[in-house]
Design an enzyme around this catalytic site. Sequence first.
Site, PDB file in Angstrom:
ATOM      1  N   ASP A 178     -14.341   5.673   2.042  1.00 49.96           N
ATOM      2  CA  ASP A 178     -13.226   5.519   2.971  1.00 49.96           C
ATOM      3  C   ASP A 178     -12.446   6.818   3.160  1.00 49.96           C
ATOM      4  O   ASP A 178     -11.959   7.108   4.246  1.00 49.96           O
ATOM      5  CB  ASP A 178     -12.310   4.412   2.439  1.00 49.96           C
ATOM      6  CG  ASP A 178     -11.231   4.059   3.434  1.00 49.96           C
ATOM      7  OD1 ASP A 178     -11.553   3.971   4.628  1.00 49.96           O
ATOM      8  OD2 ASP A 178     -10.081   3.882   3.020  1.00 49.96           O
ATOM      9  N   ASP A 179     -12.307   7.597   2.093  1.00 50.83           N
ATOM     10  CA  ASP A 179     -11.521   8.834   2.201  1.00 50.83           C
ATOM     11  C   ASP A 179     -12.203   9.832   3.119  1.00 50.83           C
ATOM     12  O   ASP A 179     -11.545  10.597   3.817  1.00 50.83           O
ATOM     13  CB  ASP A 179     -11.325   9.453   0.817  1.00 50.83           C
ATOM     14  CG  ASP A 179     -10.700   8.450  -0.123  1.00 50.83           C
ATOM     15  OD1 ASP A 179      -9.561   8.062   0.132  1.00 50.83           O
ATOM     16  OD2 ASP A 179     -11.384   8.012  -1.072  1.00 50.83           O
ATOM     17  N   ARG A 205      -8.775  10.753  -8.027  1.00 51.16           N
ATOM     18  CA  ARG A 205      -7.922  11.372  -6.989  1.00 51.16           C
ATOM     19  C   ARG A 205      -7.187  10.249  -6.276  1.00 51.16           C
ATOM     20  O   ARG A 205      -7.548   9.841  -5.174  1.00 51.16           O
ATOM     21  CB  ARG A 205      -8.787  12.200  -6.017  1.00 51.16           C
ATOM     22  CG  ARG A 205      -8.013  13.223  -5.231  1.00 51.16           C
ATOM     23  CD  ARG A 205      -8.093  12.995  -3.744  1.00 51.16           C
ATOM     24  NE  ARG A 205      -7.553  11.714  -3.372  1.00 51.16           N
ATOM     25  CZ  ARG A 205      -7.815  11.070  -2.244  1.00 51.16           C
ATOM     26  NH1 ARG A 205      -8.662  11.571  -1.395  1.00 51.16           N
ATOM     27  NH2 ARG A 205      -7.276   9.897  -1.946  1.00 51.16           N
ATOM     28  N   GLU A 245     -13.653   4.695  -3.168  1.00 52.51           N
ATOM     29  CA  GLU A 245     -12.250   4.959  -2.858  1.00 52.51           C
ATOM     30  C   GLU A 245     -11.627   5.887  -3.899  1.00 52.51           C
ATOM     31  O   GLU A 245     -11.729   5.625  -5.097  1.00 52.51           O
ATOM     32  CB  GLU A 245     -11.525   3.600  -2.882  1.00 52.51           C
ATOM     33  CG  GLU A 245     -10.147   3.600  -2.338  1.00 52.51           C
ATOM     34  CD  GLU A 245     -10.113   3.771  -0.827  1.00 52.51           C
ATOM     35  OE1 GLU A 245     -10.878   3.115  -0.107  1.00 52.51           O
ATOM     36  OE2 GLU A 245      -9.299   4.597  -0.375  1.00 52.51           O
ATOM     37  N   ASP A 246     -11.014   6.950  -3.436  1.00 55.61           N
ATOM     38  CA  ASP A 246     -10.228   7.838  -4.298  1.00 55.61           C
ATOM     39  C   ASP A 246     -11.017   8.414  -5.486  1.00 55.61           C
ATOM     40  O   ASP A 246     -10.513   8.498  -6.620  1.00 55.61           O
ATOM     41  CB  ASP A 246      -8.924   7.139  -4.750  1.00 55.61           C
ATOM     42  CG  ASP A 246      -7.919   7.067  -3.594  1.00 55.61           C
ATOM     43  OD1 ASP A 246      -8.282   7.450  -2.456  1.00 55.61           O
ATOM     44  OD2 ASP A 246      -6.785   6.637  -3.803  1.00 55.61           O
ATOM     45  N   ASN A 306      -0.845  11.476   1.750  1.00 51.77           N
ATOM     46  CA  ASN A 306      -0.142  10.353   1.130  1.00 51.77           C
ATOM     47  C   ASN A 306       0.117  10.654  -0.340  1.00 51.77           C
ATOM     48  O   ASN A 306      -0.617  11.451  -0.924  1.00 51.77           O
ATOM     49  CB  ASN A 306      -1.024   9.091   1.204  1.00 51.77           C
ATOM     50  CG  ASN A 306      -1.141   8.576   2.616  1.00 51.77           C
ATOM     51  OD1 ASN A 306      -0.221   8.674   3.405  1.00 51.77           O
ATOM     52  ND2 ASN A 306      -2.312   8.035   2.928  1.00 51.77           N
ATOM     53  N   TYR A 310       0.839  -1.199   0.000  1.00 54.05           N
ATOM     54  CA  TYR A 310       0.000   0.000   0.000  1.00 54.05           C
ATOM     55  C   TYR A 310       0.876   1.251   0.000  1.00 54.05           C
ATOM     56  O   TYR A 310       1.991   1.216  -0.528  1.00 54.05           O
ATOM     57  CB  TYR A 310      -1.037  -0.075   1.145  1.00 54.05           C
ATOM     58  CG  TYR A 310      -2.212   0.754   0.745  1.00 54.05           C
ATOM     59  CD1 TYR A 310      -2.972   0.409  -0.371  1.00 54.05           C
ATOM     60  CD2 TYR A 310      -2.508   1.931   1.396  1.00 54.05           C
ATOM     61  CE1 TYR A 310      -3.981   1.218  -0.818  1.00 54.05           C
ATOM     62  CE2 TYR A 310      -3.526   2.744   0.950  1.00 54.05           C
ATOM     63  CZ  TYR A 310      -4.263   2.390  -0.158  1.00 54.05           C
ATOM     64  OH  TYR A 310      -5.245   3.200  -0.613  1.00 54.05           O
ATOM     65  N   LYS A 321      -6.136  -2.139  -1.361  1.00 48.97           N
ATOM     66  CA  LYS A 321      -7.036  -2.045  -0.197  1.00 48.97           C
ATOM     67  C   LYS A 321      -7.626  -3.411   0.130  1.00 48.97           C
ATOM     68  O   LYS A 321      -7.775  -3.774   1.295  1.00 48.97           O
ATOM     69  CB  LYS A 321      -8.178  -1.063  -0.485  1.00 48.97           C
ATOM     70  CG  LYS A 321      -7.713   0.383  -0.461  1.00 48.97           C
ATOM     71  CD  LYS A 321      -8.152   1.086   0.802  1.00 48.97           C
ATOM     72  CE  LYS A 321      -7.230   2.258   1.090  1.00 48.97           C
ATOM     73  NZ  LYS A 321      -7.763   3.298   1.904  1.00 48.97           N
TER      74      LYS A 321
END
Length: 558
Positions: free
Chosen positions: A275-276, A163, A252-253, A415, A110, A181
Amino acid sequence: MKQAESTKVDWVKKGLSQGFSSGSSLLNDPALNKGTAFSESERDALGLRGLLPPRIHTMEEQVARVMENLARKPNDLEKYIFLISLQDRNKTLFYRVLLNNIEQLMPLVYTPTVGQACLEYGHIFRRPRGIFISARDKGRVADVLRNWPFKDIQIIVVTDGERILGLGDLGANGMGIPVGKLALYTACAGIHPTSSLPVTIDVGTDNEELLKDAFYIGLKQNRVRGEAYDELIEEFVTAVQEVFPHALIQFEDFANSNAFRLLDKYRNRACAFNDDIQGTASVTLAGLMSALRITGADLKDQRFLFVGAGEAGLGAGDLLTSALTTQGLSTEEARKRAWFFDSKGLIVKGRKDLRGHKLLYAHDFDCMTDLAAIVATLKPTGIIGVSGKPGLFDRQILETMAANNERPIIFSLSNPTSKTECTAEEAYKGTQGRAIFASGSPFGPVTTGGRTFSPAQGNNVYIFPGVGLGAIASGARHITDEMFLTAARTLAQNVSQADLDEGRIYPPLPKIREVSLSIATAVAELAREGGLATKEIEGDTGRYIETLMYDPTYHYDC
Ligand code: NAD
């Protein structure tokens, strides 16, 4: 979940006995392959004799061999490629290796390495992973999902690649994120690998470099937006409910502009979370709770400055608000504890460019754009970096935090490592070792002023696997904010005094399965109390959930 493997082994035996398959196809099936660990009797029964070298290795020997090979790889990207090919060859061994060496390998599987892997995804491409749904699949998304070989999918991680970490629009290359993930779901919470599905929705990319890249794996077109985009996502969610009715969907993202909208649209229509927004919020709040155990101060006496007012920052602000309201504050009073700074400056009432969620945190204050001056004026007790902009916490800001607080809280959560607002070394050195520090990507120990600090990793890997496992175990109809609040509290409770004494505000990663289990238990109980559970758990919830957790060991059926 454990059942899936033995059922499949039975299937293999049946298939082999009926001549539908061969020993060699078994060696090519990553879910069943044991490589040199197939026993003598299995080699006879499954037509493997001669296809493997005669010496039988134990799993421990195989793990040691993998680690030796890994150490020979010249850089982290090569190590990532090596681990992914192991996952393609022998899933059980991959997860055993990962679980036994989680602290060492998580940065490879990750963040930060996965960021590099996504940037170069087309160039390092070996084998396809997960399901790609492209804008051209409109009208047949359910058929595309039906192509997936496993039918009992419990969890889907989906991205549209806009993103990726703090790296921006990486289009279809973003597939590295759901794959990574879900590997963590299996390693950290024991979700069976065949129960999870990584999905990338490829609607194009606005990344000019990728559009020019000969090896780019996605559609060579600009992003589809507006109604056509919304229709594709709607078709995807509906198709998931039809094809995989028990699947939880983790967004996610996605870019900020879609993330909040999609969460609002689907959180009560599906079993879904972002999740973000929610996972990050929960891990951030847990970190703040632990930090306050060190300072001895109360949450309601804090003033936090979030640097970055996107999914991560605003999500954390909202969860902090919820936590404060449970302490008796009104929502309005609670929001006053959270201040936000974005690319245009401090978020205040006087700003004319604010939309949506940001308006909730627009306080009555002067318009200011200089972060150092804002930190000096507002005197926050904690600064939380979620901007994706490296170096924002400079020496002056860190020194001001240290001058105003005995134990300043400095979280640099962006990150991958290249995007961090400050490094662990900068944080400790800039505050004479007084910072309570956490970062999104890992940093090694730092020695300053004769003391050595072990920086904590404030990564949502502490949260999402447990929340997902609890939701699956209870058959939760929806995932609520309260579940993330409970997850934050449970995570904070898992931090021992010994951890705090070392400056660690999160538990050590090798304890991650225990942490995930306790979060899953709390979430499943909350689902039951809230009438959201569709599965009844008899007896002790924790013990029951533990029995569901996949343990990557070989099963010998003959
Ligand atoms: P986002 O795009 O939704 O928001 C980014 C925010 O940063 C925006 O408000 C933007 O205005 C602001 N910003 C940009 N440049 C800035 C500058 N120079 N000064 C101040 N603010 C600036 O992104 P997000 O989803 O909120 O993620 C932000 C970062 O947080 C990313 O790097 C991501 O990797 C990281 N993140 C970490 C974790 C974790 O577990 N540690 C989880 C989620 C996100």
